[in-house]
Design a protein around this motif. Sequence first.
Motif, PDB file in Angstrom:
ATOM      1  N   ALA A  33       0.837  -1.202   0.000  1.00 49.24           N
ATOM      2  CA  ALA A  33       0.000   0.000   0.000  1.00 49.24           C
ATOM      3  C   ALA A  33       0.870   1.248   0.000  1.00 49.24           C
ATOM      4  CB  ALA A  33      -0.921   0.006   1.214  1.00 49.24           C
ATOM      5  N   ALA A  34       0.443   2.269  -0.748  1.00 50.44           N
ATOM      6  CA  ALA A  34       1.251   3.481  -0.897  1.00 50.44           C
ATOM      7  C   ALA A  34       1.177   4.388   0.317  1.00 50.44           C
ATOM      8  CB  ALA A  34       0.823   4.249  -2.150  1.00 50.44           C
ATOM      9  N   ARG A  35       0.076   4.388   1.040  1.00 49.23           N
ATOM     10  CA  ARG A  35      -0.099   5.274   2.183  1.00 49.23           C
ATOM     11  C   ARG A  35       0.155   4.527   3.486  1.00 49.23           C
ATOM     12  NH1 ARG A  35      -2.355  10.328   0.733  1.00 49.23           N
ATOM     13  NH2 ARG A  35      -1.777  10.852   2.876  1.00 49.23           N
ATOM     14  N   GLY A  36       0.782   5.238   4.416  1.00 51.24           N
ATOM     15  CA  GLY A  36       1.157   4.623   5.675  1.00 51.24           C
ATOM     16  C   GLY A  36      -0.028   4.115   6.475  1.00 51.24           C
ATOM     17  N   GLY A  37      -1.134   4.854   6.460  1.00 57.13           N
ATOM     18  CA  GLY A  37      -2.299   4.413   7.199  1.00 57.13           C
ATOM     19  C   GLY A  37      -2.833   3.092   6.705  1.00 57.13           C
ATOM     20  N   ALA A  38      -2.812   2.899   5.394  1.00 55.22           N
ATOM     21  CA  ALA A  38      -3.272   1.626   4.821  1.00 55.22           C
ATOM     22  C   ALA A  38      -2.333   0.494   5.212  1.00 55.22           C
ATOM     23  CB  ALA A  38      -3.381   1.743   3.301  1.00 55.22           C
ATOM     24  N   ARG A  39      -1.019   0.744   5.191  1.00 49.24           N
ATOM     25  CA  ARG A  39      -0.066  -0.290   5.614  1.00 49.24           C
ATOM     26  C   ARG A  39      -0.251  -0.622   7.095  1.00 49.24           C
ATOM     27  NH1 ARG A  39       3.268   3.005   2.665  1.00 49.24           N
ATOM     28  NH2 ARG A  39       4.568   3.611   4.440  1.00 49.24           N
ATOM     29  N   ALA A  40      -0.516   0.401   7.910  1.00 48.71           N
ATOM     30  CA  ALA A  40      -0.719   0.172   9.341  1.00 48.71           C
ATOM     31  C   ALA A  40      -1.943  -0.701   9.578  1.00 48.71           C
ATOM     32  CB  ALA A  40      -0.855   1.501  10.074  1.00 48.71           C
ATOM     33  N   SER A  41      -3.007  -0.459   8.822  1.00 52.45           N
ATOM     34  CA  SER A  41      -4.219  -1.256   8.964  1.00 52.45           C
ATOM     35  C   SER A  41      -3.969  -2.714   8.583  1.00 52.45           C
ATOM     36  CB  SER A  41      -5.334  -0.663   8.101  1.00 52.45           C
ATOM     37  OG  SER A  41      -6.505  -1.446   8.163  1.00 52.45           O
ATOM     38  N   LEU A  42      -3.246  -2.911   7.470  1.00 49.43           N
ATOM     39  CA  LEU A  42      -2.921  -4.271   7.051  1.00 49.43           C
ATOM     40  C   LEU A  42      -2.035  -4.975   8.080  1.00 49.43           C
ATOM     41  CD1 LEU A  42      -2.175  -3.575   3.279  1.00 49.43           C
ATOM     42  CD2 LEU A  42      -4.127  -4.883   4.169  1.00 49.43           C
ATOM     43  N   ALA A  43      -1.050  -4.241   8.589  1.00 49.40           N
ATOM     44  CA  ALA A  43      -0.151  -4.834   9.574  1.00 49.40           C
ATOM     45  C   ALA A  43      -0.904  -5.228  10.841  1.00 49.40           C
ATOM     46  CB  ALA A  43       0.980  -3.863   9.903  1.00 49.40           C
ATOM     47  N   ALA A  44      -1.861  -4.399  11.255  1.00 49.84           N
ATOM     48  CA  ALA A  44      -2.635  -4.708  12.453  1.00 49.84           C
ATOM     49  C   ALA A  44      -3.463  -5.979  12.249  1.00 49.84           C
ATOM     50  CB  ALA A  44      -3.539  -3.531  12.803  1.00 49.84           C
ATOM     51  N   ARG A  45      -4.059  -6.120  11.084  1.00 43.10           N
ATOM     52  CA  ARG A  45      -4.844  -7.323  10.798  1.00 43.10           C
ATOM     53  C   ARG A  45      -3.961  -8.569  10.785  1.00 43.10           C
ATOM     54  NH1 ARG A  45      -8.028  -6.441   5.432  1.00 43.10           N
ATOM     55  NH2 ARG A  45      -8.569  -8.615   5.885  1.00 43.10           N
ATOM     56  N   LEU A  46      -2.778  -8.438  10.215  1.00 42.67           N
ATOM     57  CA  LEU A  46      -1.879  -9.584  10.150  1.00 42.67           C
ATOM     58  C   LEU A  46      -1.318  -9.920  11.527  1.00 42.67           C
ATOM     59  CD1 LEU A  46      -0.185  -8.690   6.770  1.00 42.67           C
ATOM     60  CD2 LEU A  46      -1.546 -10.744   7.222  1.00 42.67           C
ATOM     61  N   THR A  47      -1.116  -8.915  12.366  1.00 39.29           N
ATOM     62  CA  THR A  47      -0.697  -9.183  13.746  1.00 39.29           C
ATOM     63  C   THR A  47      -1.780  -9.966  14.480  1.00 39.29           C
ATOM     64  OG1 THR A  47       0.702  -7.209  13.854  1.00 39.29           O
ATOM     65  CG2 THR A  47      -0.056  -8.123  15.944  1.00 39.29           C
ATOM     66  N   THR A  48      -3.027  -9.562  14.289  1.00 36.01           N
ATOM     67  CA  THR A  48      -4.147 -10.284  14.892  1.00 36.01           C
ATOM     68  C   THR A  48      -4.192 -11.733  14.410  1.00 36.01           C
ATOM     69  OG1 THR A  48      -5.438  -8.253  15.095  1.00 36.01           O
ATOM     70  CG2 THR A  48      -6.662 -10.316  15.159  1.00 36.01           C
TER      71      THR A  48
END
Length: 231
Positions: free
Chosen positions: A83-98
Amino acid sequence: MVDRRNRVPAREPTGAKRPILLVGSNGMAPEVLDAVRAAGSHEPAGFLDDDADRHGTWLDGVPVIGGLDAVTLHPDAELVLCAARGGARASLAARLTTAGIPDARYAVVRHPSVDVPRGCTPGPGTVLLAHVALAGDVQIGRHVMVMPNATLHHGAVLEDFVTLAAGVSLGARVHVGRWAYLGMNASVRERVRVGADAVLGMGAAAVRDVPARETWAGVPAEVLRTWVEPW
């Protein structure tokens, strides 16, 4: 500040290529795929994308194999967020952490034209595209995206999920906060701070601190918009 504990150093090729899943088939996906192939240490295993219309399609010879839940089908693959935007990457990372994905599963993708100096260890999931120049003790957090021809002078700090577009130039000891986005060919004067979730527009020149959650543009850069907490 950038947390240097439990850092995952960039690994050099050891012969057999390691599988890698690219999360997101739009945004920066083509550029990240090119860097993965150029580096030669990973073999793309496929894209993960929640858009069901993309499942079964191909991007530059690599299949879109399913949504994020398909990560469990490839327990040995490393990952990178496109993802190009940091917020989108943060959301994806949070889901993958879960989903139980640890930082150690994320690759550092570094185009071979990029020299990472001693003392600079990019955080897990960071992407350094072609001809990024790093000078001295640059600190780079987790899931940072640095696009081609950006220049980071000594002592610069990029917190987690920062995005630097192509041609960005950071002076010495610039500090860029979490989720901030710096547009194409933007520049930041030495020792200036760009706050968390701030945006610096394309071609802007920041000569004084940019507060968190504000959008600045122009030469010299001035505030365009302040983010307001919704009711």
